[in-house]
Design an enzyme around this catalytic site. Structure first.
Site, short mmCIF file in Angstrom:
data_model
loop_
_atom_site.label_atom_id
_atom_site.label_comp_id
_atom_site.label_asym_id
_atom_site.label_seq_id
_atom_site.Cartn_x
_atom_site.Cartn_y
_atom_site.Cartn_z
N HIS A 116 30.41 39.79 9.74
CA HIS A 116 29.98 39.87 11.14
C HIS A 116 30.03 38.50 11.84
O HIS A 116 30.57 37.55 11.29
CB HIS A 116 28.62 40.54 11.26
CG HIS A 116 28.55 41.79 10.44
ND1 HIS A 116 29.32 42.89 10.71
CD2 HIS A 116 27.84 42.08 9.32
CE1 HIS A 116 29.09 43.83 9.80
NE2 HIS A 116 28.19 43.36 8.95
N GLU A 153 21.83 39.87 9.96
CA GLU A 153 22.79 39.80 8.86
C GLU A 153 23.80 38.69 9.09
O GLU A 153 24.20 37.99 8.15
CB GLU A 153 23.50 41.13 8.71
CG GLU A 153 24.48 41.18 7.55
CD GLU A 153 25.22 42.50 7.45
OE1 GLU A 153 26.01 42.65 6.50
OE2 GLU A 153 25.02 43.36 8.31
N HIS A 209 27.72 40.15 2.62
CA HIS A 209 26.99 41.05 3.51
C HIS A 209 25.57 41.26 3.00
O HIS A 209 25.21 40.83 1.91
CB HIS A 209 27.69 42.41 3.60
CG HIS A 209 28.98 42.38 4.37
ND1 HIS A 209 29.05 42.68 5.70
CD2 HIS A 209 30.23 42.07 3.97
CE1 HIS A 209 30.30 42.55 6.11
NE2 HIS A 209 31.04 42.19 5.08
N GLU A 291 26.98 43.19 -1.19
CA GLU A 291 25.79 43.48 -0.40
C GLU A 291 24.63 42.86 -1.18
O GLU A 291 24.22 43.38 -2.22
CB GLU A 291 25.59 44.99 -0.24
CG GLU A 291 26.69 45.70 0.51
CD GLU A 291 26.62 45.52 2.02
OE1 GLU A 291 25.67 44.85 2.49
OE2 GLU A 291 27.51 46.03 2.72
#
Length: 327
Positions: A116, A153, A209, A291
């Site tokens: 992101h 995030e 992430h 993650e």
């Protein structure tokens, strides 16, 4: 990557079964497994600078060796949180590969993709644009998730990426990031992120992430590319090497951070295989996603917001990469 939202339902983990990948992961990280047993027995201290808190009953009931990776298709993706197709020249805004020092990783090229971008929420039209990921089209990127207190995030992934870069550079690697925080101001798109690793001829690439699942769902998982041969995507040459990279990262991340394997995907292995992520589908170099935890779970959020724990996360990832590159 968030598994919640108006456009999709949470993926449903498949029933656990033992398989070759479980054996492979257990063989790779006996020290991690021993540490996990101790962790379950005595609990780990929480708080800044400490290993993760004791695992929930759900995660304890699913040991790391309980099952092979789960293949998820048609579920939300890190790509969905990732990027609209970047504007022309966006790749020129990504961080240049920093000069390497001498060390055991001298001559190795590593690409780090912080998931992101802090500016994505200001560029919704751009990040909602569809891009080709080989199997189908999806959003260029998304805004990502955040903790309930508002720690995003995008901030998390950039911080871990910067720490990871510093560790790898000290060992002589040439390290390139797909972007530097809000430069470019949004994205880059998921297809461009893959191309950055390809153009660098990276020896290993990782996309960082944190998840956005429900409270009580906690733990990390590493996402491996499935075999895809469609459109402009062909992961067949990198499936085996990416699997090895992912297994080594998972084992070392567990050992260094104390974070349990996910109790909601992967059947307790900490590994998931997917074919719906453009960042993996379009890669021509060994690549995985991680993650690091669930930002919406209070226990995981306490770790993800700790600078001391983020340093451990970077260290665990780095040791997995080093194991892969030197193995």
């Amino acid at each position: 990557m968030s598994y919640v939202g108006p456009d999709f339902d949470p993926p449903q983990p498949r029933r656990s079964r033992r398989g070759p990948l479980t054996v492979a992961l257990a063989a790779l990280v006996p020290g991690a497994l021993l540490g996990w047993l101790v962790y379950e027995a005595v609990g780990a201290p929480g708080g800044s600078g400490q290993a993760g808190p004791a695992a929930s009953s759900a995660s304890v009931s699913r040991p790391l060796s309980a099952a092979p990776p789960t293949t998820l298709t048609g579920s939300p993706t890190d790509d969905a949180k990732a990027s609209p197709t970047p504007t022309a020249g966006a790749s020129e805004s990504t961080s240049a590969a920093a000069p390497a020092a001498s060390g055991p990783l001298k001559g190795k090229v590593i690409v780090i993709d912080p998931g992101h971008n802090p500016g994505n929420f200001r560029h919704t039209a751009e990040i909602n644009r569809q891009v080709d990921i080989g199997t189908n089209s999806k959003e260029c990127d998304t805004t990502g998730t955040s903790t309930n207190s508002g720690y995003t995030e995008a901030r998390f992934t950039q911080d871990v990426a910067d720490r990871l870069r510093a560790i790898l550079q000290r060992q002589g690697a040439t390290v390139k990031l797909t972007h530097e925080g809000d430069s470019p101001p949004w994205g880059p798109c998921v297809d461009e992120r893959a191309r950055i690793g390809n153009a660098a001829h990276a020896d290993a690439a990782i996309s960082i992430h944190a998840d956005g699942s429900a409270q009580g769902n906690r733990g990390f998982h590493v996402i491996l590319p499935d075999s895809v041969h469609a459109g402009g995507a062909d992961t067949r040459p990198i499936v085996a090497s990416s699997k090895s990279l992912g297994e080594r990262i998972a084992g070392n991340f567990l050992r260094v951070t104390g974070e349990p394997p996910s109790n909601y995907v992967g059947g307790g292995t900490g590994l998931v295989t997917r074919k719906d992520l453009g960042g993996l589908n379009l890669s021509t170099v060994p690549k995985v996603f991680i993650e690091c935890g669930n930002m919406r779970d209070s226990k995981d959020a306490a770790l993800l917001t700790s600078g001391a724990w983020r340093q451990k996360a970077a260290q665990g990832i780095s040791e997995g990469i080093v194991s892969f590159l030197r193995g």
